[in-house]
Design an enzyme around this catalytic site. Structure first.
Site, PDB file in Angstrom:
ATOM      1  N   GLU A 176       1.141  -0.902   0.192  1.00 60.58           N
ATOM      2  CA  GLU A 176      -0.083   0.246   0.170  1.00 60.58           C
ATOM      3  C   GLU A 176       1.198   1.782  -0.042  1.00 60.58           C
ATOM      4  O   GLU A 176       1.878   1.921   0.550  1.00 60.58           O
ATOM      5  CB  GLU A 176      -0.763   0.126   0.969  1.00 60.58           C
ATOM      6  CG  GLU A 176      -1.750   1.063   1.168  1.00 60.58           C
ATOM      7  CD  GLU A 176      -2.055   1.229   2.291  1.00 60.58           C
ATOM      8  OE1 GLU A 176      -2.216   0.689   3.484  1.00 60.58           O
ATOM      9  OE2 GLU A 176      -2.707   2.415   2.816  1.00 60.58           O
ATOM     10  N   GLU A 231       5.646  13.507  -2.631  1.00 62.71           N
ATOM     11  CA  GLU A 231       6.168  13.054  -2.093  1.00 62.71           C
ATOM     12  C   GLU A 231       6.441  11.142  -2.447  1.00 62.71           C
ATOM     13  O   GLU A 231       6.815  10.471  -1.759  1.00 62.71           O
ATOM     14  CB  GLU A 231       5.895  13.259  -0.556  1.00 62.71           C
ATOM     15  CG  GLU A 231       4.289  13.441   0.406  1.00 62.71           C
ATOM     16  CD  GLU A 231       4.121  13.982   1.111  1.00 62.71           C
ATOM     17  OE1 GLU A 231       5.302  14.042   1.741  1.00 62.71           O
ATOM     18  OE2 GLU A 231       3.294  13.169   2.185  1.00 62.71           O
ATOM     19  N   CYS A 270      -1.669  -0.769  30.468  1.00 62.06           N
ATOM     20  CA  CYS A 270      -0.595  -0.416  30.500  1.00 62.06           C
ATOM     21  C   CYS A 270      -0.340   0.989  31.803  1.00 62.06           C
ATOM     22  O   CYS A 270      -0.155   0.288  33.096  1.00 62.06           O
ATOM     23  CB  CYS A 270      -0.035   0.184  29.370  1.00 62.06           C
ATOM     24  SG  CYS A 270       1.338   0.519  29.300  1.00 62.06           S
ATOM     25  N   GLU A 289       6.318   9.133  37.764  1.00 65.84           N
ATOM     26  CA  GLU A 289       6.140  10.136  35.421  1.00 65.84           C
ATOM     27  C   GLU A 289       4.863  11.149  36.543  1.00 65.84           C
ATOM     28  O   GLU A 289       5.451  12.488  35.914  1.00 65.84           O
ATOM     29  CB  GLU A 289       5.436   9.091  35.222  1.00 65.84           C
ATOM     30  CG  GLU A 289       4.969   9.505  33.746  1.00 65.84           C
ATOM     31  CD  GLU A 289       4.410   9.107  33.261  1.00 65.84           C
ATOM     32  OE1 GLU A 289       4.392   7.162  33.121  1.00 65.84           O
ATOM     33  OE2 GLU A 289       3.346   8.995  31.773  1.00 65.84           O
ATOM     34  N   ARG A 291       7.599   2.939  29.870  1.00 67.02           N
ATOM     35  CA  ARG A 291       8.593   3.578  30.091  1.00 67.02           C
ATOM     36  C   ARG A 291       9.003   2.939  31.350  1.00 67.02           C
ATOM     37  O   ARG A 291       9.905   2.790  32.562  1.00 67.02           O
ATOM     38  CB  ARG A 291       9.449   4.653  30.706  1.00 67.02           C
ATOM     39  CG  ARG A 291      10.395   5.111  28.949  1.00 67.02           C
ATOM     40  CD  ARG A 291      10.000   7.016  28.913  1.00 67.02           C
ATOM     41  NE  ARG A 291      10.259   7.318  27.759  1.00 67.02           N
ATOM     42  CZ  ARG A 291      11.150   7.015  26.709  1.00 67.02           C
ATOM     43  NH1 ARG A 291      11.993   6.645  27.014  1.00 67.02           N
ATOM     44  NH2 ARG A 291      10.435   7.421  25.408  1.00 67.02           N
ATOM     45  N   HIS A 330      -0.232  -4.190  25.786  1.00 65.48           N
ATOM     46  CA  HIS A 330      -1.847  -4.133  24.860  1.00 65.48           C
ATOM     47  C   HIS A 330      -1.640  -4.945  24.296  1.00 65.48           C
ATOM     48  O   HIS A 330      -1.369  -4.833  23.203  1.00 65.48           O
ATOM     49  CB  HIS A 330      -0.694  -2.601  24.194  1.00 65.48           C
ATOM     50  CG  HIS A 330       0.072  -1.445  24.348  1.00 65.48           C
ATOM     51  ND1 HIS A 330      -0.815  -0.610  25.186  1.00 65.48           N
ATOM     52  CD2 HIS A 330       0.897  -1.000  25.345  1.00 65.48           C
ATOM     53  CE1 HIS A 330      -0.289   0.649  26.029  1.00 65.48           C
ATOM     54  NE2 HIS A 330       0.815   0.423  26.123  1.00 65.48           N
ATOM     55  N   GLU A 367      -4.470  -4.873  22.889  1.00 66.20           N
ATOM     56  CA  GLU A 367      -5.448  -5.244  22.180  1.00 66.20           C
ATOM     57  C   GLU A 367      -4.613  -4.549  20.572  1.00 66.20           C
ATOM     58  O   GLU A 367      -5.108  -4.931  19.726  1.00 66.20           O
ATOM     59  CB  GLU A 367      -5.845  -3.667  21.431  1.00 66.20           C
ATOM     60  CG  GLU A 367      -4.909  -1.979  22.065  1.00 66.20           C
ATOM     61  CD  GLU A 367      -3.751  -1.492  23.359  1.00 66.20           C
ATOM     62  OE1 GLU A 367      -4.288  -2.952  24.048  1.00 66.20           O
ATOM     63  OE2 GLU A 367      -3.499  -0.906  23.707  1.00 66.20           O
TER      64      GLU A 367
HETATM   65  N1  GLN Z   1       2.923   6.531  30.613  1.00 64.43           N
HETATM   66  C1  GLN Z   1       3.678   4.932  30.936  1.00 64.43           C
HETATM   67  C2  GLN Z   1       4.637   4.759  30.985  1.00 64.43           C
HETATM   68  O1  GLN Z   1       5.380   4.734  29.864  1.00 64.43           O
HETATM   69  C3  GLN Z   1       2.514   4.167  30.316  1.00 64.43           C
HETATM   70  C4  GLN Z   1       2.458   3.867  29.150  1.00 64.43           C
HETATM   71  C5  GLN Z   1       1.124   3.777  28.094  1.00 64.43           C
HETATM   72  O2  GLN Z   1       0.590   2.990  28.465  1.00 64.43           O
HETATM   73  N2  GLN Z   1       1.826   3.120  27.079  1.00 64.43           N
HETATM   74  O3  GLN Z   1       5.521   3.346  32.029  1.00 64.43           O
END
Ligand code: GLN
Length: 589
Positions: free
Chosen positions: A160, A169, A407, A431, A498, A546, A548
């Protein structure tokens, strides 16, 4: 032979030799406007090939100069897709995986940035000594090399090209494809143009002119389409089909209608009704390896379009107040994963977006969550809406509402539990609050160093990681029942973060009932918490991953399938209690 002469001679021989490429290519380009579902058309073509037993891969070309999609803003560009091998990629690769049920590696996403960077790096390293490095052949050759590398070992590769024909581009990519075509046999490539046929409100007539112009612009690159897929609100009629036929000089039957559909997953079926698969196979001189069996797909599509029941799911997110954008795009994979689970259980999923900040302004508003049969707290970054998300988690926990934490959602669930159940006052993630007395979520030392060096691109914990799941837990049951548990109780999911659960707080949380049901052991022995749950709750499941990203239409992810099943259960209980109440009323009357 002097070095330069030798190189030139080798190059000449290469030019006159056709490459030994066995793969067949379908090139999908877009005309008229972007955003008409070129990705879905590409994925549907891939699904059709796969259903015929062919080894199929899908490749996305993104003509932007970003190296990858990792640093793009999700609110402008949609959510970042994470591949199993840790690429931060445009969503289209996600669409492909959801359709063809196959992992697609990061090398299948080619951007202009990657091509230029590689060629310039090689030039600096002296790889082209003596030559003038040019757009043709150096960039185009690099594009061809990457396409061949990504398609090696496959019967067919569907490519694609991002953007729209006529964009400045995407010229290098079209040039490269023309170059590739010269090096292989003519029957090895099929060009598909996906166009849009508008029906302007004031004339109520479907117009073909923009499509004609798109065909002409593609022709300027020396490419005539072999197939045209016509996206439109309504299906194409014979008059327009004829008009396009005479303009494009392609057989009438290769003009394929692709009207708006209630579910994107219906598209392969719509294509098959018009025998697009058979026609493509004939064009490419490919023979099928198995008779397609669309029964499960058809059944899931039927459930997706007309489900027997409905559940209402609230997604408590953050991105609501940044300009004009679509929030659902920031959480696209979650929406799809919920819909996959819905089609599997024959239930319609009504998704309601809730701005986490609403609860921060007025904590009583959290009561509004009583209308939902399930609450999702998705991934995210930074401090915005964090307290509101925790209020939502607390609500779900205390009121036995099915909860899925993804997450950041898992991290905040751990913090909420630490604060409100373990009594760890002012517990937090570093964080958001670096001074917290209880840093339940903290950054790994390596990540700290990367941030200090301002290295943001591609430096998170990215891609697939294995977790060992504790037997007898909810997560164990979900993955085992879905057949997604590997030997040794191992589950693999993708990551993009992170921060981690701080090992210092694991015992305390677990002693109080917040169970870490899946863990990843790092090479240095550090244990990372991957899955969490609360045993006394009907469905409280969270993960650092994740999930998903591994949900497919035909195979929903086990966490989503379990979550939706719990939501249905709650829905039934609600209806049952209401009915009972009504009956009592009737009796009283
Ligand atoms: N902010 C969180 C971290 O960096 C969770 C990141 C997220 O939900 N993808 O660990």
């Amino acid at each position: 032979m002097p070095f330069l002469v030798e190189r030139v001679t080798e190059a000449c021989v290469e030019i006159f030799m056709k490459r030994q490429v066995k793969t067949k290519f379908v090139v999908v380009a877009g005309g008229v406007i972007s955003g008409v579902g070129k990705g879905v058309a590409t994925a549907s073509i891939g699904k059709i090939f796969k259903e015929h037993g062919l080894r199929t891969t899908l490749i996305k070309i993104d003509p932007y100069i970003n190296y990858d999609a990792g640093t793009l803003r999700p609110t402008e560009h949609g959510e970042v897709w994470v591949t199993g091998d840790g690429g931060e990629i445009d969503q289209d690769l996600g669409t492909y995986e959801r359709f063809i049920d196959q992992d697609i590696p990061k090398k299948n996403n080619i951007t202009t940035g990657q091509i230029y960077k590689h060629v310039i790096d090689r030039e600096r390293a002296g790889a082209y000594l003596g030559q003038t490095v040019q757009f043709i052949p150096h960039l185009t050759d690099e594009i061809i090399d990457r396409l061949l590398e990504a398609s090696e070992g496959f019967d067919v590769a569907v490519i694609e090209i991002g953007g729209t024909v006529g964009d400045y581009e995407n010229v290098p990519f079209l040039m490269a494809l023309k170059g590739l075509e010269r090096e292989i046999e003519p029957h090895q490539v099929a060009y598909v143009l996906v166009t849009y046929l508008p029906v302007p409100g004031h004339i109520e007539e479907m117009k073909t002119k923009p499509t004609q112009q798109a065909i002409r612009m593609l022709g300027e690159q020396g490419i005539m389409p072999d197939f045209i897929i016509c996206r439109s609100q309504r299906a194409l009629d014979d008059v327009r089909r004829k008009k396009i036929e005479s303009f494009a000089h392609i057989p009438l039957e290769n003009i394929i209608a692709a009207p708006d559909l209630a579910s994107v997953y219906e598209m392969p079926l719509v294509f098959e009704q018009q025998q697009l698969g058979k026609k493509l196979l004939e064009h490419l001189q490919l023979s099928i390896k198995k008779e397609p069996d669309w029964r499960t797909w058809q059944q899931r599509v039927a459930c997706a379009i007309k489900p027997s029941t409905r559940v209402k799911i609230g997604i408590v997110g953050k991105y609501l107040d940044i300009g004009d954008y679509s929030l659902s795009d920031s959480y696209l994979s979650i929406c799809h994963a919920l819909k996959h689970a819905g089609a599997y259980h024959d239930v319609g999923i009504e998704i309601v977006w809730i701005d986490a900040k609403t609860f921060e302004k007025d904590a009583k508003k959290v009561e509004q969550l009583s209308q939902f049969q399930g609450i999702v707290v998705p991934g995210g970054f930074g401090p915005t809406g964090v307290e509101g998300k925790m209020l939502a988690i607390e609500y779900a926990r205390k009121h036995n509402v099915p909860f899925l934490g993804l997450c950041y959602g898992m991290q905040l669930a751990a913090v909420e539990y630490g604060r409100n159940v373990c009594g760890l006052k002012d517990a937090h993630t570093t964080e958001v609050n670096q001074e917290t007395p209880h840093p339940i979520i903290d950054i790994l030392p390596l990540q700290k160093q990367l941030l200090e060096e301002h290295q943001y691109g591609g430096t998170m914990r990215l891609g697939s990681y294995a977790a060992t799941i504790r037997e007898g837990t909810l997560i164990h049951r979900l993955y085992k029942d879905a057949g997604k548990m590997l030997e040794g109780n191992v589950v693999i999911e993708r990551h993009r973060h992170r921060y981690e659960v701080n090992p210092l707080y694991i015992d305390e949380l677990e002693r109080n009932g917040f169970l870490f049901s899946g863990k990843h052991k790092r090479i240095d022995g550090t244990m990372l918490m991957e899955f969490a749950e609360i045993a006394q709750h009907p469905f409280f499941a969270a993960t650092q991953a994740h999930p998903e990203f591994t949900s497919r239409f035909a195979k929903p992810n086990p966490m989503f399938a379990g979550f939706v099943a719990a939501a249905i259960q709650l829905g039934q209980n609600v209806i049952f209690t209401q009915k009972k109440k009504n009956n009592t009323k009737n009796l009283q009357i």
